[in-house]
Scaffold this motif. Structure first.
Motif, PDB file in Angstrom:
ATOM      1  N   PRO A   1     -72.184  -6.910  22.383  1.00 42.16           N
ATOM      2  CA  PRO A   1     -71.457  -5.614  22.062  1.00 42.16           C
ATOM      3  C   PRO A   1     -71.148  -4.836  23.172  1.00 42.16           C
ATOM      4  O   PRO A   1     -71.852  -4.664  24.220  1.00 42.16           O
ATOM      5  N   LEU A   2     -70.178  -3.845  23.061  1.00 43.05           N
ATOM      6  CA  LEU A   2     -69.830  -2.982  23.844  1.00 43.05           C
ATOM      7  C   LEU A   2     -70.714  -1.643  23.509  1.00 43.05           C
ATOM      8  O   LEU A   2     -71.062  -1.018  24.727  1.00 43.05           O
ATOM      9  N   LEU A   3     -71.207  -1.538  22.638  1.00 41.06           N
ATOM     10  CA  LEU A   3     -71.794  -0.257  22.018  1.00 41.06           C
ATOM     11  C   LEU A   3     -72.857  -0.876  20.675  1.00 41.06           C
ATOM     12  O   LEU A   3     -72.404  -1.296  19.802  1.00 41.06           O
ATOM     13  N   HIS A   4     -74.204  -0.316  20.843  1.00 41.78           N
ATOM     14  CA  HIS A   4     -75.007  -0.915  19.742  1.00 41.78           C
ATOM     15  C   HIS A   4     -75.473   0.621  19.193  1.00 41.78           C
ATOM     16  O   HIS A   4     -76.655   0.830  19.907  1.00 41.78           O
ATOM     17  N   GLY A   5     -74.999   1.344  18.564  1.00 38.46           N
ATOM     18  CA  GLY A   5     -75.565   2.540  18.349  1.00 38.46           C
ATOM     19  C   GLY A   5     -76.223   3.005  17.101  1.00 38.46           C
ATOM     20  O   GLY A   5     -75.754   3.560  16.142  1.00 38.46           O
ATOM     21  N   VAL A   6     -77.449   1.970  16.759  1.00 38.27           N
ATOM     22  CA  VAL A   6     -77.904   1.954  15.402  1.00 38.27           C
ATOM     23  C   VAL A   6     -79.354   2.692  15.614  1.00 38.27           C
ATOM     24  O   VAL A   6     -80.113   2.815  16.659  1.00 38.27           O
ATOM     25  N   GLY A   7     -79.965   3.089  14.311  1.00 42.38           N
ATOM     26  CA  GLY A   7     -81.207   3.641  14.425  1.00 42.38           C
ATOM     27  C   GLY A   7     -81.660   4.027  12.844  1.00 42.38           C
ATOM     28  O   GLY A   7     -80.795   3.974  11.943  1.00 42.38           O
ATOM     29  N   ARG A   8     -82.871   4.734  12.855  1.00 38.41           N
ATOM     30  CA  ARG A   8     -83.202   5.216  11.724  1.00 38.41           C
ATOM     31  C   ARG A   8     -82.878   6.349  11.177  1.00 38.41           C
ATOM     32  O   ARG A   8     -82.741   7.338  12.257  1.00 38.41           O
ATOM     33  N   MET A   9     -82.481   6.859  10.124  1.00 38.02           N
ATOM     34  CA  MET A   9     -81.669   8.188   9.461  1.00 38.02           C
ATOM     35  C   MET A   9     -81.722   8.118   8.115  1.00 38.02           C
ATOM     36  O   MET A   9     -81.728   7.032   7.438  1.00 38.02           O
ATOM     37  N   PRO A  10     -81.460   9.396   7.572  1.00 41.30           N
ATOM     38  CA  PRO A  10     -81.241   9.687   6.359  1.00 41.30           C
ATOM     39  C   PRO A  10     -79.929   9.243   5.828  1.00 41.30           C
ATOM     40  O   PRO A  10     -79.060   9.277   6.720  1.00 41.30           O
ATOM     41  N   ILE A  11     -79.664   8.632   4.767  1.00 43.18           N
ATOM     42  CA  ILE A  11     -78.475   8.167   4.282  1.00 43.18           C
ATOM     43  C   ILE A  11     -77.456   9.406   4.353  1.00 43.18           C
ATOM     44  O   ILE A  11     -76.112   8.947   4.796  1.00 43.18           O
ATOM     45  N   ALA A  12     -77.830  10.559   4.233  1.00 40.77           N
ATOM     46  CA  ALA A  12     -76.894  11.836   4.479  1.00 40.77           C
ATOM     47  C   ALA A  12     -76.192  11.828   5.773  1.00 40.77           C
ATOM     48  O   ALA A  12     -75.109  11.893   6.108  1.00 40.77           O
ATOM     49  N   ASN A  13     -76.959  11.290   6.939  1.00 42.43           N
ATOM     50  CA  ASN A  13     -76.577  11.261   8.120  1.00 42.43           C
ATOM     51  C   ASN A  13     -75.379  10.435   8.348  1.00 42.43           C
ATOM     52  O   ASN A  13     -74.384  10.651   8.903  1.00 42.43           O
ATOM     53  N   LEU A  14     -75.900   9.032   7.746  1.00 45.52           N
ATOM     54  CA  LEU A  14     -74.543   8.134   7.874  1.00 45.52           C
ATOM     55  C   LEU A  14     -73.427   8.548   7.159  1.00 45.52           C
ATOM     56  O   LEU A  14     -72.294   8.305   7.631  1.00 45.52           O
ATOM     57  N   ASN A  15     -73.733   8.993   5.843  1.00 45.88           N
ATOM     58  CA  ASN A  15     -72.427   9.380   5.148  1.00 45.88           C
ATOM     59  C   ASN A  15     -71.446  10.447   5.891  1.00 45.88           C
ATOM     60  O   ASN A  15     -70.477  10.840   5.689  1.00 45.88           O
TER      61      ASN A  15
END
Length: 465
Positions: A296-310
């Motif tokens: 990958p060029l960027l792997h920007g993952v992590g734990r968060m509330p679903i609201a943040n992803l939405n």
């Protein structure tokens, strides 16, 4: 000598209780009130009525019918074709109707017809609950739900309509009803995917699902790796457990210094935006097959509330851009389609243009095609093609690229499209989207709206008597 009274003048008398909640072309704030999310659509309604109660909605419906004025319903205003407004007609603006109440004991959520999904997330998150939504938090609850609703939680919990328990509605004759499995079940069947054809929903009641946090975010690869990645993705995704999802996408990295490394700015990429309801270790294991395909060029993952992803795309896709849309349901992605996707996205016309391929299998397949108006329950993906830019001068280029891209991929599609991804594309396209369910929808339309009062939408024509 007779004189013609303008609609707004008549409304000041007929809808006197609205006061300043009636907005016409000569009123301050008219341009702001009529603005749509898609600035490519510029409509000038004769009257905008901001409704606070179902009685307000009924009064506006009666007024429009008495004056033979076309009627549109504005929820969140995100509709790609601008169908939340109408030239020289009346707009029912539901934005004041935003009340949301959560009952943690029954895991149910009541939501006003003018609310947007970010407001629902803010109400449910403190209770570790979630309702399946889309991917942008400023999207209206009403439009997304009535079109079916797919997003990050579709594989886990089904379409948004699969969590809908009931809806309070105002019908074309001004009457107020509740549609549910027990009351007006035919109407309840129709509004689960049939759009705004049958009345104005003033309140939804949803079943919510336990959800504390998710593991999510984007992974981006060089667009040159798209063929290898999509070839693996098309097999991996349908076989993944339901708690794992990720939509495949093509984008240009925006030049936002605090969000993306400078060396990636304006680079065309392909990627996956993940949403995994599992431990960090479980999420890493789930992503491993895709991460092994290419670096990958960027792997920007992590734990968060679903609201943040939405809300993650809200900044990129803010109101006021020029948009042109196309969509298709997809059952398989052959090699030829993979190549075409890459080639068309290598010539994206703007930074904000691109395509998303959303998974709509898993729990969404637990419901039969005839159980709701949403007909394509056997589709694996719902693909959207969007040309987007802030410059009005780019409108033609956006349209040409989107239409060309869609026409190149359409031979590999399942037939219809998610109604919320459609522009005004004609009756043949609407009928293809509802497939074998269209005839039943037309009969229900004839029962509840025989005069087609609610026609500013992806319109289902009332069946002939």
């Amino acid at each position: 000598m007779s004189t013609t009274v303008s609609p707004i003048a008549s409304a000041r008398d007929a809808l006197a209780s609205f006061g300043e909640r009636l907005v016409g072309p000569d009123d301050g704030g008219y341009d702001e009130a009529r603005a749509l999310f898609n600035a490519m659509i510029d409509k000038r309604p004769a009257l905008i009525a901001r409704c606070e109660t179902p009685a307000d909605v009924a009064a506006v419906i009666r007024f429009a019918r008495e004056h033979d004025l076309p009627l549109a319903v504005h929820g969140g205003g995100h509709n790609g074709a601008g169908l939340g407004s109408v030239d020289n007609g009346v707009v029912i603006d539901l934005s004041p109707m935003k009340a949301i109440s959560v009952d943690p004991s029954t895991k149910t959520v009541r939501v006003g017809g003018g609310a947007v999904w970010g407001e629902v997330d803010a109400a449910t998150q403190p209770h570790a609950l979630a309702v399946p939504t889309g991917i942008i938090s400023t999207t209206g609850v009403a439009g997304l739900t009535l079109g079916g609703g797919h997003g990050y939680l579709t594989r886990r919990h089904g379409l948004t309509i699969d969590s809908l328990l009931s809806a309070k509605m105002v019908l074309a004759d001004g009457s107020e009803v509740t549609a549910s499995a027990d009351e007006h079940p035919d109407l309840f069947w129709a509004i689960r995917g049939g759009g705004g054809n049958f009345g104005v929903v003033t309140e939804f009641t949803f079943k919510a699902h336990p959800l504390e946090t998710i593991f999510g975010g984007p992974t981006f690869w060089a667009i040159e790796d798209a063929d290898a990645l999509l070839a693996v993705y098309r097999e991996w995704l349908p076989s993944a457990p339901r708690n794992v999802t990720g939509f495949f996408n093509f984008h240009t990295i925006p030049p936002v210094a605090d969000a993306f490394p400078v060396e990636l700015h304006l680079r065309k990429v392909c990627g996956i935006v993940w949403c995994i309801d599992d431990t960090d270790e479980g999420a890493a294991e789930a992503m491993a097959p895709m991460l092994a395909v290419a670096e990958p060029l960027l792997h920007g993952v992590g734990r968060m509330p679903i609201a943040n992803l939405n809300a993650a795309f809200d900044g990129l896709y803010s109101p006021g851009d020029q948009w042109y849309w196309r969509g298709d349901f997809v059952r398989e992605i052959p090699d030829e389609a993979i190549t075409l996707n890459r080639e068309w996205n290598q010539k994206m016309p703007s930074v904000k243009s691109g395509s998303h391929i959303y998974p709509i299998d898993g729990a969404a397949h637990d419901v039969a095609a005839e159980d709701t108006a949403f007909a394509f329950r056997d589709a694996i993906w719902s693909q959207v093609f969007v040309g987007v830019d802030g410059d009005p001068a780019s409108a033609s280029a956006l349209r040409d690229w989107t239409v060309g891209y869609h026409e190149a991929l359409h031979p590999y599609a399942a037939g219809g499209a998610y109604v919320n991804f459609m522009m005004e594309e004609g009756q043949e396209r609407v009928q293809a989207t509802y497939g074998p369910n269209y005839a039943r929808l037309a009969r229900i339309k004839a029962d509840y709206d025989p005069e087609n009062v609610f026609r500013v939408n992806q319109n289902i024509l009332p069946a002939a008597g």
